[in-house]
Design a protein around this motif. Structure first.
Motif, PDB file in Angstrom:
ATOM      1  N   THR A  72       3.911  -2.598  -3.691  1.00  0.00           N
ATOM      2  CA  THR A  72       4.663  -2.658  -4.945  1.00  0.00           C
ATOM      3  C   THR A  72       6.129  -2.294  -4.697  1.00  0.00           C
ATOM      4  OG1 THR A  72       4.423  -0.357  -5.675  1.00  0.00           O
ATOM      5  CG2 THR A  72       2.559  -1.844  -6.101  1.00  0.00           C
ATOM      6  N   LYS A  73       6.905  -2.306  -5.759  1.00  0.00           N
ATOM      7  CA  LYS A  73       8.324  -1.961  -5.667  1.00  0.00           C
ATOM      8  C   LYS A  73       8.520  -0.543  -5.156  1.00  0.00           C
ATOM      9  CE  LYS A  73      10.019  -4.917  -9.422  1.00  0.00           C
ATOM     10  NZ  LYS A  73      10.671  -4.937 -10.757  1.00  0.00           N
ATOM     11  N   ASP A  74       7.654   0.360  -5.595  1.00  0.00           N
ATOM     12  CA  ASP A  74       7.865   1.783  -5.318  1.00  0.00           C
ATOM     13  C   ASP A  74       7.071   2.344  -4.148  1.00  0.00           C
ATOM     14  OD1 ASP A  74       9.597   1.970  -7.548  1.00  0.00           O
ATOM     15  OD2 ASP A  74       7.872   2.112  -8.872  1.00  0.00           O
ATOM     16  N   ARG A  75       5.864   1.810  -3.933  1.00  0.00           N
ATOM     17  CA  ARG A  75       5.014   2.392  -2.881  1.00  0.00           C
ATOM     18  C   ARG A  75       3.875   1.445  -2.548  1.00  0.00           C
ATOM     19  NH1 ARG A  75       0.928   6.950  -5.163  1.00  0.00           N
ATOM     20  NH2 ARG A  75      -0.239   6.118  -3.397  1.00  0.00           N
ATOM     21  N   GLU A  76       3.026   1.878  -1.609  1.00  0.00           N
ATOM     22  CA  GLU A  76       1.839   1.113  -1.242  1.00  0.00           C
ATOM     23  C   GLU A  76       0.602   1.883  -1.693  1.00  0.00           C
ATOM     24  OE1 GLU A  76       2.001   0.603   2.962  1.00  0.00           O
ATOM     25  OE2 GLU A  76       3.783  -0.698   2.893  1.00  0.00           O
ATOM     26  N   TYR A  77      -0.413   1.146  -2.167  1.00  0.00           N
ATOM     27  CA  TYR A  77      -1.674   1.737  -2.603  1.00  0.00           C
ATOM     28  C   TYR A  77      -2.796   1.169  -1.745  1.00  0.00           C
ATOM     29  CZ  TYR A  77       0.912   3.016  -6.851  1.00  0.00           C
ATOM     30  OH  TYR A  77       1.823   3.522  -7.741  1.00  0.00           O
ATOM     31  N   LYS A  78      -3.495   2.040  -1.035  1.00  0.00           N
ATOM     32  CA  LYS A  78      -4.635   1.608  -0.225  1.00  0.00           C
ATOM     33  C   LYS A  78      -5.916   1.954  -0.964  1.00  0.00           C
ATOM     34  CE  LYS A  78      -6.761   1.948   4.371  1.00  0.00           C
ATOM     35  NZ  LYS A  78      -6.702   2.591   5.704  1.00  0.00           N
ATOM     36  N   ILE A  79      -6.723   0.937  -1.277  1.00  0.00           N
ATOM     37  CA  ILE A  79      -7.957   1.176  -2.019  1.00  0.00           C
ATOM     38  C   ILE A  79      -9.110   0.424  -1.360  1.00  0.00           C
ATOM     39  CG2 ILE A  79      -6.753   1.543  -4.198  1.00  0.00           C
ATOM     40  CD1 ILE A  79      -7.645  -1.243  -5.075  1.00  0.00           C
ATOM     41  N   LYS A  80     -10.315   0.891  -1.614  1.00  0.00           N
ATOM     42  CA  LYS A  80     -11.503   0.247  -1.072  1.00  0.00           C
ATOM     43  C   LYS A  80     -11.955  -0.841  -2.038  1.00  0.00           C
ATOM     44  CE  LYS A  80     -15.845   1.278   1.277  1.00  0.00           C
ATOM     45  NZ  LYS A  80     -16.789   2.337   1.697  1.00  0.00           N
ATOM     46  N   GLU A  81     -11.598  -2.078  -1.734  1.00  0.00           N
ATOM     47  CA  GLU A  81     -11.972  -3.203  -2.583  1.00  0.00           C
ATOM     48  C   GLU A  81     -11.844  -4.496  -1.798  1.00  0.00           C
ATOM     49  OE1 GLU A  81     -11.305  -4.995  -7.090  1.00  0.00           O
ATOM     50  OE2 GLU A  81     -10.408  -3.097  -6.503  1.00  0.00           O
ATOM     51  N   ASN A  82     -12.623  -5.465  -2.197  1.00  0.00           N
ATOM     52  CA  ASN A  82     -12.562  -6.794  -1.595  1.00  0.00           C
ATOM     53  C   ASN A  82     -11.370  -7.556  -2.172  1.00  0.00           C
ATOM     54  OD1 ASN A  82     -13.368  -9.824  -1.961  1.00  0.00           O
ATOM     55  ND2 ASN A  82     -14.562  -9.094  -0.214  1.00  0.00           N
ATOM     56  N   ILE A  83     -10.617  -8.252  -1.327  1.00  0.00           N
ATOM     57  CA  ILE A  83      -9.417  -8.941  -1.799  1.00  0.00           C
ATOM     58  C   ILE A  83      -9.752 -10.053  -2.793  1.00  0.00           C
ATOM     59  CG2 ILE A  83      -9.266 -10.641   0.074  1.00  0.00           C
ATOM     60  CD1 ILE A  83      -6.171 -10.140   0.010  1.00  0.00           C
ATOM     61  N   SER A  84     -10.917 -10.680  -2.635  1.00  0.00           N
ATOM     62  CA  SER A  84     -11.309 -11.745  -3.568  1.00  0.00           C
ATOM     63  C   SER A  84     -11.564 -11.186  -4.966  1.00  0.00           C
ATOM     64  CB  SER A  84     -12.560 -12.466  -3.066  1.00  0.00           C
ATOM     65  OG  SER A  84     -12.299 -13.118  -1.850  1.00  0.00           O
TER      66      SER A  84
END
Length: 232
Positions: free
Chosen positions: A163-175
């Motif tokens: 994003t504009k401000d930061r990165e978010y790492k989450i456990k999820e399928n990209i689809s």
């Protein structure tokens, strides 16, 4: 329309009265409401640290310790979309609401008709809110606005949302994450979903997003050009 509402007041009878009015309003309007009640600003902030996805906040101004104005200032640091409605016994606090972009002040004793009107106004403003997606990241619930997302990158069972401000790492399928987004996003590769808004250049083998070069899957060139032109 689903609306998440917080009621924060240190008088239990006031909480019960407001909750009753909000419940009646949501039934009449056909909204699905999730109502959370708090007896202090501190109690609200404790839960807010874990879940920031609130839409409407009904805050008592004159609470012990931290008051409603101070609470609103804390909330506005990372939530510019929630509609804030102050409840007060004194007119002199009204001027302070401009600093936190309050929707309205309600003077005690609260009129059910007046609160209903203000809730309807809040819901109307929320209904034209830009598209967003809610994620769980590092123990917090965060609402991300699509306009702030550059691209999404997949790593095995995780995705990173840039994003504009930061990165978010989450456990999820990209689809599955792509399915939550609007048509303003395009899957350029099995590992990348990009915002059409931020594309600066498209070549046969890559897409440039704000200076970052991302790979374009074979056979996607014509489709992404078409999507890009239609978006713009």
């Amino acid at each position: 329309m689903k609306v998440k509402i917080a009621i924060c007041d240190d008088e239990q009878n006031q909480i019960e009265s407001i909750t009753s009015i909000v419940t009646s309003w949501s039934t009449r309007q056909g909204h699905s409401c999730e109502i959370h009640t708090f007896a202090s600003a501190e109690a609200f902030l404790f839960e807010y640290a874990e879940d920031k996805a609130y839409d409407i906040l009904l805050l008592d101004v004159e609470m012990k310790h931290m008051n409603g104005i101070e609470l609103a200032k804390c909330i506005r640091k990372d939530n510019n979309r929630a509609e804030i409605i102050f409840i007060t016994s004194h007119f002199e606090f009204v001027g302070e609401g401009y600093e936190v972009d309050a929707l309205h002040y309600l003077i005690k004793p609260i009129s059910a008709d007046k609160l209903t009107q203000v809730l309807t106004k809040a819901a109307e403003k929320l209904s034209v809110e830009p598209p967003s997606v809610v994620i769980s990241c590092e123990g917090e619930t965060v609402k991300l606005y699509e306009a702030d997302i550059f691209y999404v990158e997949s790593f095995l069972h995780y995705i990173v949302i840039h994003t504009k401000d930061r990165e978010y790492k989450i456990k999820e399928n990209i689809s599955s994450f792509k399915d939550k987004l609007s048509d303003n996003f395009y899957r350029i590769h099995r590992s990348y979903v990009v915002s059409l808004k931020y594309i600066t250049r498209i070549s046969r083998i890559s897409v440039n997003i704000g200076g970052t070069e991302l790979p374009l899957a074979r056979g996607k060139y014509n489709d992404i050009n078409r999507a890009f032109i239609e978006h713009n």
